[in-house]
Design a protein around this motif. Structure first.
Motif, PDB file in Angstrom:
ATOM      1  N   VAL A   6     -42.104  -7.955 -13.399  1.00 28.15           N
ATOM      2  CA  VAL A   6     -41.565  -7.346 -12.184  1.00 28.15           C
ATOM      3  C   VAL A   6     -41.096  -5.949 -12.553  1.00 28.15           C
ATOM      4  O   VAL A   6     -40.276  -5.773 -13.464  1.00 28.15           O
ATOM      5  CB  VAL A   6     -40.409  -8.177 -11.604  1.00 28.15           C
ATOM      6  N   ALA A   7     -41.630  -4.940 -11.861  1.00 27.84           N
ATOM      7  CA  ALA A   7     -41.341  -3.545 -12.211  1.00 27.84           C
ATOM      8  C   ALA A   7     -40.727  -2.827 -11.019  1.00 27.84           C
ATOM      9  O   ALA A   7     -41.348  -2.767  -9.940  1.00 27.84           O
ATOM     10  CB  ALA A   7     -42.624  -2.842 -12.652  1.00 27.84           C
ATOM     11  N   GLY A   8     -39.531  -2.315 -11.192  1.00 30.29           N
ATOM     12  CA  GLY A   8     -38.883  -1.605 -10.093  1.00 30.29           C
ATOM     13  C   GLY A   8     -37.411  -1.389 -10.368  1.00 30.29           C
ATOM     14  O   GLY A   8     -36.939  -1.536 -11.499  1.00 30.29           O
ATOM     15  N   MET A   9     -36.668  -1.065  -9.334  1.00 31.17           N
ATOM     16  CA  MET A   9     -35.249  -0.774  -9.469  1.00 31.17           C
ATOM     17  C   MET A   9     -34.440  -2.068  -9.443  1.00 31.17           C
ATOM     18  O   MET A   9     -34.685  -2.958  -8.622  1.00 31.17           O
ATOM     19  CB  MET A   9     -34.778   0.136  -8.327  1.00 31.17           C
ATOM     20  N   ALA A  10     -33.475  -2.166 -10.357  1.00 29.49           N
ATOM     21  CA  ALA A  10     -32.577  -3.320 -10.417  1.00 29.49           C
ATOM     22  C   ALA A  10     -31.208  -2.863  -9.890  1.00 29.49           C
ATOM     23  O   ALA A  10     -30.440  -2.219 -10.605  1.00 29.49           O
ATOM     24  CB  ALA A  10     -32.459  -3.834 -11.846  1.00 29.49           C
ATOM     25  N   TYR A  11     -30.938  -3.189  -8.645  1.00 28.02           N
ATOM     26  CA  TYR A  11     -29.726  -2.691  -7.986  1.00 28.02           C
ATOM     27  C   TYR A  11     -28.511  -3.552  -8.298  1.00 28.02           C
ATOM     28  O   TYR A  11     -28.596  -4.787  -8.297  1.00 28.02           O
ATOM     29  CB  TYR A  11     -29.913  -2.677  -6.470  1.00 28.02           C
ATOM     30  N   LEU A  12     -27.387  -2.899  -8.530  1.00 27.93           N
ATOM     31  CA  LEU A  12     -26.099  -3.574  -8.504  1.00 27.93           C
ATOM     32  C   LEU A  12     -25.576  -3.441  -7.084  1.00 27.93           C
ATOM     33  O   LEU A  12     -25.327  -2.325  -6.595  1.00 27.93           O
ATOM     34  CB  LEU A  12     -25.111  -2.945  -9.488  1.00 27.93           C
ATOM     35  N   ASP A  13     -25.464  -4.560  -6.394  1.00 30.26           N
ATOM     36  CA  ASP A  13     -24.994  -4.561  -5.010  1.00 30.26           C
ATOM     37  C   ASP A  13     -23.493  -4.830  -4.965  1.00 30.26           C
ATOM     38  O   ASP A  13     -23.014  -5.814  -5.530  1.00 30.26           O
ATOM     39  CB  ASP A  13     -25.717  -5.634  -4.196  1.00 30.26           C
ATOM     40  N   ILE A  14     -22.771  -3.966  -4.292  1.00 34.07           N
ATOM     41  CA  ILE A  14     -21.333  -4.115  -4.094  1.00 34.07           C
ATOM     42  C   ILE A  14     -21.116  -4.404  -2.617  1.00 34.07           C
ATOM     43  O   ILE A  14     -21.411  -3.558  -1.760  1.00 34.07           O
ATOM     44  CB  ILE A  14     -20.579  -2.839  -4.515  1.00 34.07           C
ATOM     45  N   PHE A  15     -20.640  -5.593  -2.304  1.00 37.12           N
ATOM     46  CA  PHE A  15     -20.503  -6.021  -0.916  1.00 37.12           C
ATOM     47  C   PHE A  15     -19.137  -5.587  -0.381  1.00 37.12           C
ATOM     48  O   PHE A  15     -18.101  -6.082  -0.820  1.00 37.12           O
ATOM     49  CB  PHE A  15     -20.688  -7.532  -0.812  1.00 37.12           C
ATOM     50  N   PRO A  59     -35.461   0.963 -14.696  1.00 36.43           N
ATOM     51  CA  PRO A  59     -34.639   2.023 -15.278  1.00 36.43           C
ATOM     52  C   PRO A  59     -33.309   1.458 -15.750  1.00 36.43           C
ATOM     53  O   PRO A  59     -32.628   0.758 -15.006  1.00 36.43           O
ATOM     54  CB  PRO A  59     -34.460   3.003 -14.110  1.00 36.43           C
ATOM     55  N   VAL A  60     -32.947   1.754 -16.989  1.00 40.47           N
ATOM     56  CA  VAL A  60     -31.713   1.238 -17.580  1.00 40.47           C
ATOM     57  C   VAL A  60     -31.042   2.350 -18.382  1.00 40.47           C
ATOM     58  O   VAL A  60     -31.696   3.022 -19.187  1.00 40.47           O
ATOM     59  CB  VAL A  60     -31.995   0.030 -18.501  1.00 40.47           C
ATOM     60  N   GLY A  61     -29.758   2.531 -18.146  1.00 36.75           N
ATOM     61  CA  GLY A  61     -28.978   3.468 -18.930  1.00 36.75           C
ATOM     62  C   GLY A  61     -28.022   2.724 -19.846  1.00 36.75           C
ATOM     63  O   GLY A  61     -28.371   1.670 -20.386  1.00 36.75           O
ATOM     64  N   ALA A  62     -26.803   3.252 -19.987  1.00 38.63           N
ATOM     65  CA  ALA A  62     -25.818   2.614 -20.855  1.00 38.63           C
ATOM     66  C   ALA A  62     -24.501   2.394 -20.128  1.00 38.63           C
ATOM     67  O   ALA A  62     -23.443   2.305 -20.749  1.00 38.63           O
ATOM     68  CB  ALA A  62     -25.592   3.472 -22.101  1.00 38.63           C
ATOM     69  N   GLY A  63     -24.554   2.301 -18.800  1.00 40.81           N
ATOM     70  CA  GLY A  63     -23.349   2.114 -18.011  1.00 40.81           C
ATOM     71  C   GLY A  63     -22.953   0.651 -17.883  1.00 40.81           C
ATOM     72  O   GLY A  63     -23.607  -0.249 -18.427  1.00 40.81           O
ATOM     73  N   LEU A  64     -21.885   0.408 -17.143  1.00 44.11           N
ATOM     74  CA  LEU A  64     -21.404  -0.956 -16.971  1.00 44.11           C
ATOM     75  C   LEU A  64     -22.442  -1.827 -16.263  1.00 44.11           C
ATOM     76  O   LEU A  64     -22.644  -2.992 -16.628  1.00 44.11           O
ATOM     77  CB  LEU A  64     -20.096  -0.938 -16.172  1.00 44.11           C
ATOM     78  N   ALA A  65     -23.110  -1.275 -15.241  1.00 42.68           N
ATOM     79  CA  ALA A  65     -24.134  -2.053 -14.540  1.00 42.68           C
ATOM     80  C   ALA A  65     -25.290  -2.388 -15.473  1.00 42.68           C
ATOM     81  O   ALA A  65     -25.858  -3.485 -15.414  1.00 42.68           O
ATOM     82  CB  ALA A  65     -24.644  -1.272 -13.331  1.00 42.68           C
ATOM     83  N   ASP A  66     -25.628  -1.467 -16.361  1.00 40.85           N
ATOM     84  CA  ASP A  66     -26.746  -1.689 -17.282  1.00 40.85           C
ATOM     85  C   ASP A  66     -26.415  -2.790 -18.293  1.00 40.85           C
ATOM     86  O   ASP A  66     -27.263  -3.630 -18.615  1.00 40.85           O
ATOM     87  CB  ASP A  66     -27.075  -0.386 -18.009  1.00 40.85           C
ATOM     88  N   LEU A  67     -25.187  -2.786 -18.781  1.00 37.54           N
ATOM     89  CA  LEU A  67     -24.770  -3.835 -19.712  1.00 37.54           C
ATOM     90  C   LEU A  67     -24.765  -5.201 -19.026  1.00 37.54           C
ATOM     91  O   LEU A  67     -25.180  -6.214 -19.607  1.00 37.54           O
ATOM     92  CB  LEU A  67     -23.383  -3.510 -20.266  1.00 37.54           C
ATOM     93  N   ASN A  88     -26.040   3.463 -14.873  1.00 37.95           N
ATOM     94  CA  ASN A  88     -25.931   2.831 -13.555  1.00 37.95           C
ATOM     95  C   ASN A  88     -26.944   3.427 -12.564  1.00 37.95           C
ATOM     96  O   ASN A  88     -26.571   4.010 -11.537  1.00 37.95           O
ATOM     97  CB  ASN A  88     -24.505   2.986 -13.004  1.00 37.95           C
ATOM     98  N   PRO A  89     -28.235   3.295 -12.840  1.00 43.91           N
ATOM     99  CA  PRO A  89     -29.247   4.039 -12.081  1.00 43.91           C
ATOM    100  C   PRO A  89     -29.522   3.540 -10.675  1.00 43.91           C
ATOM    101  O   PRO A  89     -30.173   4.251  -9.900  1.00 43.91           O
ATOM    102  CB  PRO A  89     -30.500   3.889 -12.953  1.00 43.91           C
ATOM    103  N   ALA A  90     -29.088   2.349 -10.325  1.00 40.67           N
ATOM    104  CA  ALA A  90     -29.365   1.826  -8.979  1.00 40.67           C
ATOM    105  C   ALA A  90     -28.159   1.032  -8.494  1.00 40.67           C
ATOM    106  O   ALA A  90     -27.874  -0.050  -8.999  1.00 40.67           O
ATOM    107  CB  ALA A  90     -30.615   0.956  -8.992  1.00 40.67           C
TER     108      ALA A  90
END
Length: 289
Positions: A6-15, A59-67, A88-90
Motif C-alpha cells: 500500500v503506497a500513499g500518505m499515512a495520516y494521523l487523524d486528530i478528532f 512519507p516518514v520523517g522523525a516526528g512524533l506521528a512518524d514514531l 509529521n508529514p500527514a
C-alpha cells in the motif's frame, strides 16, 4: 516480496470534539481527544488481518506521528518503507457533525515525487488519485516487472475530472465510490465506457446499494452485506483490502466483490478505519480459499 504494497500518505487523524471552541485566552477540558491513523494505513491494516504479507510505503520523517506509525506497523506485522519527508508529514483535524465529516489537513505530497522505485509486491494499492499521479513513474515500472496496480479515488475533484482523459490503462483496477464516479464522468452507467482508458477493470461502490464491477463485457453487481453501522470511516479502504486480498489469492471477480462488501460491513462496526484488533476479521480469511 509482499503480497500487497500500500503506497500513499499515512495520516494521523486528530478528532476534534464536538464542543464549542474555547474563547481566546481560556482553556476547556473534554473527556478525551481521539488520535487515530488513517489514509494508507487503513487498507494495510485490514489486508494484514486477512493474512496477506503487507508492506506500507509512505512519507516518514522523525516526528512524533512518524514514531507512532512505526510502532503501529510493527505491532500489526506490516513492513514499513519510509520515504524521506518532513516530520509529521500527514496530519488531519477531523470535524464530525450530523453524521458527516470535514477535514483540515496537511500532506507532504512532494515527498512522493522523489520516489524512484517502489518495493516489490504482487499487488500495489494506491488509496488516492493524487498519490497515484505523483507515483506514476514508479507504478509503471512496477507493472513492467509484473506487479498489478489498484487505485482508489478519494475526493480530488481535479484528478477525478481528468480520469476520462487517461489512456493506455496505467492501472489494473480502479475503485471509485458513486459520488466520485459521477464527478469523473457524469453518471455511474457511463463510467465503464468513459473510464476504460484508466484501468482494465472498474469497481463502483454504492454504499447500502452494494457494488458494481466491470471486469469484462458483462457488468457484475453484488448487494451490500448486512451491517450495524457505528462508523463508516475507512469502509472504502476496507472494501479495497478485501477485494485485493481475494484477487491476490486467485478469486474470480464476483466472489472477490462479495468478500469486499463483507469486510467493509464488518469494519463499520468499529470506530476509525485502522484495524488494530485483527481478530475482528481474521476468520474471514478462510473465505478467500
Amino acid at each position: 516480496m509482499s503480497d500487497l504494497l500500500v503506497a500513499g500518505m499515512a495520516y494521523l487523524d486528530i478528532f476534534v470534539p464536538p464542543s464549542a471552541p474555547p474563547a481566546p485566552g481560556t482553556e476547556v477540558f473534554v473527556d478525551a481527544i481521539a488520535l487515530r491513523f488513517g489514509g494508507a494505513v487503513n487498507s494495510a491494516s485490514v489486508a494484514a488481518a486477512l493474512g496477506l504479507r503487507v508492506s506500507l510505503a509512505a512519507p516518514v520523517g522523525a516526528g512524533l506521528a512518524d514514531l507512532a506509525l512505526a510502532a503501529l506497523a510493527a505491532r500489526l506485522g506490516i513492513t514499513l518503507h519510509g520515504c524521506g519527508a518532513p516530520d509529521n508529514p500527514a496530519v488531519s483535524l477531523v470535524y464530525a457533525s450530523a453524521g458527516e465529516r470535514a477535514f483540515l489537513s496537511s500532506a507532504a505530497y512532494a515527498a512522493l515525487d522523489r520516489v524512484a522505485r517502489l518495493p516489490q509486491a504482487a499487488w500495489i494499492h494506491v488509496p488516492g488519485l493524487e498519490e497515484a499521479a505523483r507515483l506514476a513513474a514508479p507504478l509503471a515500472a512496477a507493472r513492467r516487472e509484473g506487479a498489478k496496480v489498484c487505485v482508489s479515488g478519494s475526493w480530488a475533484p481535479q484528478r477525478l475530472a481528468a480520469l476520462a482523459q487517461l489512456d493506455g490503462t496505467p492501472w489494473d483496477v480502479l475503485v471509485l465510490n458513486e459520488k466520485e464516479a459521477e464527478a469523473a464522468c457524469g453518471s455511474v452507467p457511463q463510467a465503464a465506457v468513459r473510464l476504460a482508458g484508466a484501468a482494465r477493470a472498474l469497481v463502483v461502490t454504492c454504499g447500502a446499494a452494494g457494488a458494481s464491477g466491470y471486469f469484462g463485457a458483462a457488468p457484475l453487481h453484488v448487494a451490500a452485506a448486512p451491517a450495524e453501522a457505528l462508523d463508516a470511516t475507512g469502509a472504502g479502504d476496507a472494501f479495497c483490502a478485501g477485494l485485493l486480498a481475494a484477487l491476490s489469492r486467485g478469486a474470480a471477480p464476483e466472489p472477490a466483490l462479495r468478500l469486499a462488501t463483507a469486510v467493509a460491513a464488518r469494519m463499520m462496526n468499529q470506530r476509525g478505519g485502522v484495524l488494530e484488533e485483527p481478530s475482528r476479521i481474521a476468520a474471514m480469511a478462510g473465505e478467500m480459499q
